[in-house]
Design a protein around this motif. Structure first.
Motif, short mmCIF file in Angstrom:
data_model
loop_
_atom_site.label_atom_id
_atom_site.label_comp_id
_atom_site.label_asym_id
_atom_site.label_seq_id
_atom_site.Cartn_x
_atom_site.Cartn_y
_atom_site.Cartn_z
N LEU A 5 10.84 -6.67 4.25
CA LEU A 5 10.89 -6.51 2.91
C LEU A 5 9.44 -6.15 2.35
CD1 LEU A 5 12.98 -5.40 1.03
CD2 LEU A 5 12.99 -7.55 -0.03
N LEU A 6 9.08 -4.93 1.94
CA LEU A 6 7.70 -4.75 1.48
C LEU A 6 7.99 -4.12 -0.04
CD1 LEU A 6 6.31 -2.50 4.63
CD2 LEU A 6 5.99 -5.02 4.26
N PRO A 7 6.83 -4.06 -0.70
CA PRO A 7 6.48 -3.69 -2.06
C PRO A 7 7.18 -2.09 -2.03
CG PRO A 7 5.04 -5.24 -1.73
CD PRO A 7 5.47 -4.90 -0.22
N ALA A 8 7.59 -1.50 -2.93
CA ALA A 8 7.86 -0.23 -3.12
C ALA A 8 6.54 0.61 -2.87
CB ALA A 8 8.04 0.26 -4.65
N GLN A 9 6.80 1.78 -1.80
CA GLN A 9 5.88 2.70 -1.37
C GLN A 9 5.90 3.99 -1.94
OE1 GLN A 9 3.32 1.29 0.91
NE2 GLN A 9 4.45 -0.44 0.89
N HIS A 10 5.01 4.97 -1.95
CA HIS A 10 5.13 6.03 -2.74
C HIS A 10 4.52 7.27 -1.63
CE1 HIS A 10 5.84 4.52 -6.40
NE2 HIS A 10 4.97 3.41 -6.17
N ASN A 11 5.45 7.50 -0.46
CA ASN A 11 5.12 8.47 0.12
C ASN A 11 4.01 8.43 1.05
OD1 ASN A 11 7.46 9.91 -0.89
ND2 ASN A 11 6.27 10.80 -2.50
N ASP A 12 3.56 7.40 1.46
CA ASP A 12 2.43 7.02 2.31
C ASP A 12 2.87 7.38 3.69
OD1 ASP A 12 0.68 6.57 0.27
OD2 ASP A 12 1.09 4.34 0.49
N GLU A 13 2.15 7.90 4.77
CA GLU A 13 2.59 8.16 6.11
C GLU A 13 2.78 6.99 6.87
OE1 GLU A 13 1.14 10.84 9.94
OE2 GLU A 13 -0.10 11.01 8.20
N TYR A 14 1.79 5.82 6.40
CA TYR A 14 1.78 4.41 7.44
C TYR A 14 1.97 3.58 5.93
CZ TYR A 14 0.23 7.32 11.23
OH TYR A 14 0.36 8.03 12.07
N TRP A 15 2.69 2.33 6.57
CA TRP A 15 2.57 1.25 5.60
C TRP A 15 2.11 0.06 6.41
CZ3 TRP A 15 8.80 2.34 5.46
CH2 TRP A 15 8.95 3.36 4.81
N GLN A 16 1.70 -0.91 5.43
CA GLN A 16 1.12 -2.05 6.22
C GLN A 16 1.93 -3.06 5.64
OE1 GLN A 16 -0.86 0.31 4.23
NE2 GLN A 16 -1.36 1.23 6.13
N ILE A 17 2.00 -4.29 6.71
CA ILE A 17 2.55 -5.79 6.55
C ILE A 17 1.50 -6.56 6.56
CG2 ILE A 17 4.10 -7.32 7.35
CD1 ILE A 17 5.72 -4.96 8.77
N HIS A 18 1.45 -7.21 5.55
CA HIS A 18 0.29 -8.21 5.55
C HIS A 18 0.29 -9.76 4.80
CE1 HIS A 18 -0.41 -6.65 1.45
NE2 HIS A 18 -0.50 -5.26 2.04
N ASP A 19 1.74 -9.58 4.69
CA ASP A 19 2.15 -11.05 4.19
C ASP A 19 2.10 -12.28 5.15
OD1 ASP A 19 4.66 -12.75 3.66
OD2 ASP A 19 4.02 -12.65 1.77
N PRO A 20 1.40 -13.25 4.74
CA PRO A 20 1.18 -14.24 6.08
C PRO A 20 2.47 -14.57 6.49
CG PRO A 20 -0.17 -14.63 4.07
CD PRO A 20 0.51 -13.66 3.66
N ARG A 21 3.53 -14.82 5.83
CA ARG A 21 4.71 -15.32 6.33
C ARG A 21 5.48 -14.53 7.01
NH1 ARG A 21 9.97 -14.62 4.51
NH2 ARG A 21 9.11 -13.22 2.96
N GLN A 22 5.57 -13.09 6.73
CA GLN A 22 6.09 -12.03 7.53
C GLN A 22 5.31 -11.88 8.98
OE1 GLN A 22 6.13 -8.81 4.76
NE2 GLN A 22 8.17 -9.20 3.99
N LEU A 23 4.06 -11.78 8.86
CA LEU A 23 3.04 -11.75 9.95
C LEU A 23 3.37 -12.75 11.12
CD1 LEU A 23 -0.33 -10.53 8.50
CD2 LEU A 23 1.24 -9.09 9.72
N ALA A 24 3.52 -14.04 10.55
CA ALA A 24 3.79 -15.05 11.50
C ALA A 24 4.93 -14.95 12.10
CB ALA A 24 3.58 -16.33 10.67
N HIS A 25 6.00 -14.30 11.43
CA HIS A 25 7.41 -14.38 12.09
C HIS A 25 7.18 -13.27 12.90
CE1 HIS A 25 11.72 -14.27 12.09
NE2 HIS A 25 11.89 -13.04 12.29
N LEU A 26 6.74 -12.08 12.74
CA LEU A 26 6.47 -11.03 13.74
C LEU A 26 5.81 -11.49 15.02
CD1 LEU A 26 5.78 -7.88 11.34
CD2 LEU A 26 7.80 -8.43 12.47
N LYS A 27 4.81 -12.27 14.73
CA LYS A 27 3.85 -12.50 15.94
C LYS A 27 4.33 -13.35 16.74
CE LYS A 27 -0.58 -10.43 13.89
NZ LYS A 27 -1.85 -10.67 13.42
#
Length: 233
Positions: A5-27
């Motif tokens: 779950l990311l903060p609201a985005q505004h039509n960006d072509e790419y999004w970034q995940i940089h929350d430490p908790r989420q990154l730890a889960h992904l990696k």
């Protein structure tokens, strides 16, 4: 975590995940690699299937591929006497995961006044996010704090009960909680030890219906899951 779950985005072509908790889960748990697909939600916007395009030490970069449906919520306002602080976290997370549309935390005679001073109440947004990630949802429920029982029942609950039924979980009622109700309603669940007779009487005088699940006394979080499963089966 079944969705990122990311903060609201505004039509960006790419999004970034940089929350430490989420990154730890992904990696650490998903061992995510470039080219992998991830389920990603934009808070209070939409849910998407995305593709990982870049991984660095501090972020995972993704691009949206296609929008996905969001799980429907139950048309229910869940009203619960404020539980012990350690139970509050589980209660909020579970209620959000189950799909409650609105959550109201109220005071009652058997709620210790110190519960309203707990720092857990300042972290409700965190618990909501965890519940949404568990369920794959993106839309936050409304959460309301009501510190005065009588004014809440007489000034708000009485009005709500005119538009849709209000069921109060009460183990000593002779009426049984409906099965497969599947309609908008309010559900009220008391504190440990239950509501006192005065509180039950006041709610009944203001349009609420006391309903039993049987003669067993359940924990708050167990009662929530049991009642919602019964009403919306």
């Amino acid at each position: 975590m079944n969705i990122i779950l990311l903060p609201a985005q505004h039509n960006d072509e790419y999004w970034q995940i940089h929350d430490p908790r989420q990154l730890a889960h992904l990696k650490q748990y998903l061992n995510v690699q470039v080219g992998d697909q991830l389920k990603v939600g934009l808070l209070n916007q939409a849910r998407y299937l995305t593709e990982v395009v870049e991984i660095t030490e501090k972020e995972v970069r993704i691009k949206p591929l296609v929008q996905q449906p969001v799980p429907a919520k139950f048309p229910v306002t869940l009203i619960v006497a404020l539980p012990r602080p350690k139970v509050l976290r589980r209660l909020v997370m579970d209620s959000v995961s189950l799909g409650v549309d609105k959550l109201v935390l109220i005071h009652s005679y058997r709620v210790d006044k110190s519960y309203w001073q707990t720092p857990f109440l300042t972290k409700l947004d965190e618990y909501v996010q965890l519940g949404l990630e568990q369920a794959g949802d993106v839309f936050t429920p409304e959460i309301v704090l009501e510190k005065r029982f009588k004014p809440f029942v007489e000034d708000r609950l009485a009005i709500w009960s005119k538009d849709r039924p209000t069921f109060v979980g009460h183990p000593y009622s002779e009426q049984r909680m409906p099965m497969a109700f599947n309609q908008p309603c309010q559900v009220v669940i008391g504190p440990e030890g239950g509501f006192i007779p005065y509180e039950i009487d006041l709610m009944q005088k203001n349009g609420c219906q006391s309903m039993s699940l049987g003669n067993r006394i359940l924990r708050t979080e167990t009662a929530v899951a049991t009642i919602l499963a019964r009403l919306f089966s």
